[in-house]
Each structure stands twice: as C-alpha cells, then as structure tokens.
Design a protein around this motif. Sequence first.
Motif, PDB file in Angstrom:
ATOM      1  N   GLY A  19       0.877  -1.204   0.113  1.00 55.69           N
ATOM      2  CA  GLY A  19       0.011  -0.012   0.072  1.00 55.69           C
ATOM      3  C   GLY A  19       1.036   1.375   0.008  1.00 55.69           C
ATOM      4  O   GLY A  19       0.437   2.268  -0.719  1.00 55.69           O
ATOM      5  N   GLY A  20       1.893   1.361   0.878  1.00 50.19           N
ATOM      6  CA  GLY A  20       2.804   2.330   0.826  1.00 50.19           C
ATOM      7  C   GLY A  20       3.565   2.596  -0.607  1.00 50.19           C
ATOM      8  O   GLY A  20       3.455   3.843  -1.067  1.00 50.19           O
ATOM      9  N   LEU A  21       3.918   1.215  -1.090  1.00 50.73           N
ATOM     10  CA  LEU A  21       4.804   1.715  -2.432  1.00 50.73           C
ATOM     11  C   LEU A  21       3.583   2.079  -3.347  1.00 50.73           C
ATOM     12  O   LEU A  21       3.891   2.825  -4.318  1.00 50.73           O
ATOM     13  CB  LEU A  21       5.144   0.210  -2.784  1.00 50.73           C
ATOM     14  N   GLY A  26       2.029   6.381  -7.165  1.00 52.68           N
ATOM     15  CA  GLY A  26       0.967   7.228  -7.428  1.00 52.68           C
ATOM     16  C   GLY A  26       1.453   8.722  -7.207  1.00 52.68           C
ATOM     17  O   GLY A  26       1.193   9.613  -8.116  1.00 52.68           O
ATOM     18  N   SER A  27       2.010   9.191  -6.072  1.00 56.61           N
ATOM     19  CA  SER A  27       2.489  10.556  -5.802  1.00 56.61           C
ATOM     20  C   SER A  27       3.291  10.874  -6.610  1.00 56.61           C
ATOM     21  O   SER A  27       3.696  11.954  -7.138  1.00 56.61           O
ATOM     22  CB  SER A  27       2.692  10.651  -4.323  1.00 56.61           C
ATOM     23  N   GLY A  46      -3.206   4.807  -8.270  1.00 54.83           N
ATOM     24  CA  GLY A  46      -1.974   4.556  -7.279  1.00 54.83           C
ATOM     25  C   GLY A  46      -2.548   4.655  -5.767  1.00 54.83           C
ATOM     26  O   GLY A  46      -2.545   3.638  -5.089  1.00 54.83           O
ATOM     27  N   ASN A  47      -2.975   5.792  -5.605  1.00 52.45           N
ATOM     28  CA  ASN A  47      -3.520   5.951  -4.329  1.00 52.45           C
ATOM     29  C   ASN A  47      -4.890   5.429  -3.531  1.00 52.45           C
ATOM     30  O   ASN A  47      -4.796   4.835  -2.684  1.00 52.45           O
ATOM     31  CB  ASN A  47      -3.749   7.492  -4.037  1.00 52.45           C
ATOM     32  N   SER A  48      -5.646   4.818  -4.745  1.00 53.75           N
ATOM     33  CA  SER A  48      -6.927   4.179  -4.488  1.00 53.75           C
ATOM     34  C   SER A  48      -6.660   2.719  -4.060  1.00 53.75           C
ATOM     35  O   SER A  48      -7.005   2.249  -3.119  1.00 53.75           O
ATOM     36  CB  SER A  48      -7.941   4.390  -5.509  1.00 53.75           C
ATOM     37  N   LEU A  49      -5.524   2.219  -4.800  1.00 49.72           N
ATOM     38  CA  LEU A  49      -5.259   0.874  -4.332  1.00 49.72           C
ATOM     39  C   LEU A  49      -4.259   0.966  -3.290  1.00 49.72           C
ATOM     40  O   LEU A  49      -4.445   0.041  -2.408  1.00 49.72           O
ATOM     41  CB  LEU A  49      -4.214   0.349  -5.749  1.00 49.72           C
ATOM     42  N   LEU A  56      -7.440  -3.085   4.222  1.00 50.18           N
ATOM     43  CA  LEU A  56      -7.312  -4.417   4.354  1.00 50.18           C
ATOM     44  C   LEU A  56      -6.465  -4.795   5.624  1.00 50.18           C
ATOM     45  O   LEU A  56      -6.742  -5.566   6.504  1.00 50.18           O
ATOM     46  CB  LEU A  56      -6.766  -5.152   3.284  1.00 50.18           C
ATOM     47  N   ALA A  57      -5.081  -4.197   5.697  1.00 43.93           N
ATOM     48  CA  ALA A  57      -4.113  -4.588   6.780  1.00 43.93           C
ATOM     49  C   ALA A  57      -4.775  -4.064   8.248  1.00 43.93           C
ATOM     50  O   ALA A  57      -4.569  -4.943   9.074  1.00 43.93           O
ATOM     51  CB  ALA A  57      -2.994  -3.771   6.615  1.00 43.93           C
TER      52      ALA A  57
END
Length: 104
Positions: A19-21, A26-27, A46-49, A56-57
Amino acid sequence: MPELPLWAALPAAVLLIVGGLLTLIGSIGLLRLPNFFMRIHSVSMGNSLGVGCVLLASMLIASALAHRPVIHELLITVFMVFTAPITMIVLMQAAIKRTKPPRK
C-alpha cells in the motif's frame, strides 16, 4: 499491549508495504507526468489501490487483536469507492472544458 499473532502480522506487513509503495508511485506520478490528464490518472489509480491495501491491513490487525471480525474500515472503503471516482470525473470535466477552444 496484546501480542499480534504471526498469521496476522505477516500479511498485514506485506499489505502495508504494498500500500505504501502504490501510494508512493501514484504520488511520484503526480510530480513527474507532463500534463494534468496523465497526473490525475496516476493519482487516482495508485492512491486508491494503496488506501485499499492499508485498509485491509487495518481490518486484519483489528480482527486479530479483537478475536472477532472487525469491519469498521468497510465504511471508509465504501466512502473512498464512491467519492474518489466522482471527484476525478468532476476534475476531468472541468479540465476538458478549460482546455477546449471557445466556440465561435
């Protein structure tokens, strides 16, 4: 502080890293891509995924610690799923209207 079981810690760690990657990619696309239309696509995807993986985590960790299913994060997910695409559509329509040449 309660101990987090390994069966929940490992998938949660992977989801947080992914999620961070995805959010970082995306950024970076927001900074590097040449025009608004390309930038808005990288950010929305990118940011939505990335947010989805983090949510989820969070659900997994909260459920493991509470010893029952915790689904409060589904409200955040529903909010993101409904508002993010609508916001992107409105921004794209405004950009299209702004870049079109005036009618004669």
